[in-house]
Each structure stands twice: as structure tokens, then as C-alpha cells.
Design an enzyme around this catalytic site. Sequence first.
Site, PDB file in Angstrom:
ATOM      1  N   ASP A  37     -83.879 105.038  54.662  1.00  0.00           N
ATOM      2  CA  ASP A  37     -83.339 104.168  53.618  1.00  0.00           C
ATOM      3  C   ASP A  37     -84.415 103.333  52.930  1.00  0.00           C
ATOM      4  OD1 ASP A  37     -80.736 102.602  52.560  1.00  0.00           O
ATOM      5  OD2 ASP A  37     -82.250 101.139  53.133  1.00  0.00           O
ATOM      6  N   ALA A  64     -79.313 102.568  50.223  1.00  0.00           N
ATOM      7  CA  ALA A  64     -79.639 103.913  49.753  1.00  0.00           C
ATOM      8  C   ALA A  64     -78.909 104.974  50.572  1.00  0.00           C
ATOM      9  CB  ALA A  64     -81.149 104.137  49.803  1.00  0.00           C
ATOM     10  N   ASP A  65     -78.878 104.791  51.893  1.00  0.00           N
ATOM     11  CA  ASP A  65     -78.121 105.705  52.751  1.00  0.00           C
ATOM     12  C   ASP A  65     -76.644 105.698  52.375  1.00  0.00           C
ATOM     13  OD1 ASP A  65     -79.646 107.159  54.671  1.00  0.00           O
ATOM     14  OD2 ASP A  65     -80.125 105.307  55.690  1.00  0.00           O
ATOM     15  N   THR A  66     -76.108 104.500  52.159  1.00  0.00           N
ATOM     16  CA  THR A  66     -74.687 104.367  51.876  1.00  0.00           C
ATOM     17  C   THR A  66     -74.329 105.011  50.543  1.00  0.00           C
ATOM     18  OG1 THR A  66     -74.673 102.308  53.138  1.00  0.00           O
ATOM     19  CG2 THR A  66     -72.786 102.726  51.723  1.00  0.00           C
ATOM     20  N   GLY A 115     -74.312 108.685  50.920  1.00  0.00           N
ATOM     21  CA  GLY A 115     -73.097 109.148  51.579  1.00  0.00           C
ATOM     22  C   GLY A 115     -71.898 109.159  50.652  1.00  0.00           C
TER      23      GLY A 115
END
Length: 400
Positions: free
Chosen positions: A143, A171-173, A176
Site C-alpha cells: 500500500d 490504496a489497497d482498499t 479491492g
Amino acid sequence: MGQALAGIRILDLTNVLAGPFCAYQLALLGAEVIKVEVPGSGDLARRLGADETLNAQLMGASFLAQNAGKKSLTLNLKSDEGKAVLRRLVASADVLVENFRPGVLTRLGLGYEDLRKVNPKLVYCAIAGFGQHGPMKDAPAYDQIIQGLSGMMSITGDEQSAPLRVGYPVADTIGGLTAAFAVSSALVRRTKSGEGSFIDVSMLDSVLVTMGWVVSNYLIAGVRPQAWGNDNFTAAPSGTFETADGPLNIAANKQEQFEALVAVIGRAELAADPRFADRESRKRNRAALTVELERSLAAKSAAEWEAVMNRVGIPAGRVLSVPEALDNPQIRARELLQTFDDAPGVGRAVTVTRAGFKLSAGDPAVSAPPPRLGEHTDELLQELGYSGAEIAELRSAGAV
């Protein structure tokens, strides 16, 4: 319970956050999500979180956050027997989500071109930091790496503190959520075409897409983005202001909202001040306007001003801690949180967030707590037609 994706089987071969978060959003909509994990260790997130005891039990808080409602199957994808099990699973599945480095599953004989031969209707979603092609496709990414490379950190903070990392793995979220949106779209397309799809999700691309206003100011207006701290670069007064007991966010972005604001704080004369007469003038004289407003805001608490301003149509809100936000009556009224009183392997109640939307046909929710590692392995293998003896052989061979 929201069942928009009831009857859809999803194989979740992902790890840590972006992929598991994607699959969790789909589970909330009623999909059956089978989490395929490495025997013995499972998802790395099982060992991540603020509670060391839960980490040691492979039920870390980071894992619990986005894996409720899933089934856990342990599978060694490096073994021939494990690959055979996955192929049998794929034949029964609608979607496969993975976040391995580009090319890893292809080298194992489990890439999209391999698996579409098993199931031509398969929706295959690959999530990676930089996507499946381009000069950086093989670079490792977490992230924070994406936050830095996207330019996000350069505009977070102020002139003294930037660049700053956003306080959660945004960023990960976003990656997703992008993947969940793409999978849902591909499933709709499949109902019309009867064909599966390959989805290539780049976390870097996904983040830049959400930075549209900042990006467009540069690409279209030629203005280089900068860190504005808690100020809104599009308007003034729009930012964070000090009150008698703490900060208050005010977003008086429209002319009528500005006029209502200065009236409600007893400073109506500011509306006639040439420095503050219109939006562009206020933006140029932002610092002076803040000084004038905070002189009056010091008379009441942030909560008092929030109530007063909201009553007259001025967007305003206190700056809360995470515990305070979760305890907000609005959050309770929306039933955003779901609690499992007895979560196996945890020894305590587990509360997780649900989806950020509601459906008239039934609100998104999951029916089971996050699974223990391999909790559903035997059940799923039996469903696939493996006998007790065959399951014992798979376990003896280290395939499950």
C-alpha cells in the site's frame, strides 16, 4: 440479508488486504466465497493486527476485518494433487480472484488461459500493484509504495509536513473496491454473452482514477497539485477551524453558505468585505478569513457550532477519533457494524463493518464469522466428490 449475488461461487486465492477486501464485498452480497489458503500458515493477515494473542492463533484482527462469511480451504498449489483439487473447484466456480505477482499462477499451470479450458464461463480477476503489463509489472508493491508512486503522499499534509502517508491502507482498499466493481460488471456481462472474462486490476491505476480533481487540475488547467493540509483547494472557507474546545470542519463552499456562516457566528459584515466578497477573493485571502472566523468560533464548542450550523444548512462536523466515529448514533442507526457473539478460534465477540450501502431487497451482510484456517477443507472436498480415504491421502501428501 442482501442476496444480489446468491448462487455465485467465488474462489478467493488472495492474501493480506486488496484481494480479501474485494472478496468480502462480494460475500456481503450473498456470494459463496471459498478462501483458498496455504496449509499451516494461511493468509499473512492472520498474523497481523494489534492483538498479539490473536496473531498467534492465526486469527489476527487484520484478517478478521475482511474475511467474515467466507469458507477456508487449505490447498498446496505447488503440488500436483493441490492443483487437481483447484481445477475441480474451478469447474464449479463463477469467479476466481488472485493477487499473486503477475505470471506466478501461469507458471503453475493455473493462469486464466489454463483455467478457462476447465470453465469457459469463469470470471478471473487478477489484482496487482501495477497490473499485468508495463515496465513495473514485476515490481513488488504494498500500500505505501502505491501511495507514494501515485502522488497521493505529495498532496497529503501541508507545506511543512508533506509528503505524508494516508492513515490507513487506502490504496489497497481502493484496489479491492475496484476489483469488486469489475467482477460484478463481468458477471452482468456474462448473463448476456455467456462468456467469462479476464480482469486486470492495477492498484496504481485505481488510486489515480480516484484522484480525478487533482489530476484534472494538472492535465487540463496546468496547475501543479500541492499539499493543502486541511484546506479545500476549491473553496474558502472550507477546511478545519479551531473552536473553544477543538477542531471543526466547515465547508461553506457556496456563496449562500458563506453568507449564512458569517451571519450565524455574528460577523455578517464579513460578507461585505471586498477581501471575502466572492469565492475567488476568499481563496486568495484564505488566511485572513480564517483568522476572522476563528475569533468568533472561540465562543462555543465544536459540538455546539456543529449543531447550530447544520440547522441553517451549513455543512459542519467535528473531527472525531475512530472510536468516537464508530460510536456515532448515525452509524448505529445505519447498522453498519455486525457482531458475531461467538467466533470460533477467537474466544470473544467479533465486530466487523458491513457494506457502505443498503438495498431495498435486503441489506448486505454475512451469515458467519471469519473462518479458522482450513475450517471447511473436508466439507468442500467431500462436496467435490473426494472420499474419506482420498482426503486422507491428500492430507498425507501435504496437498491440503
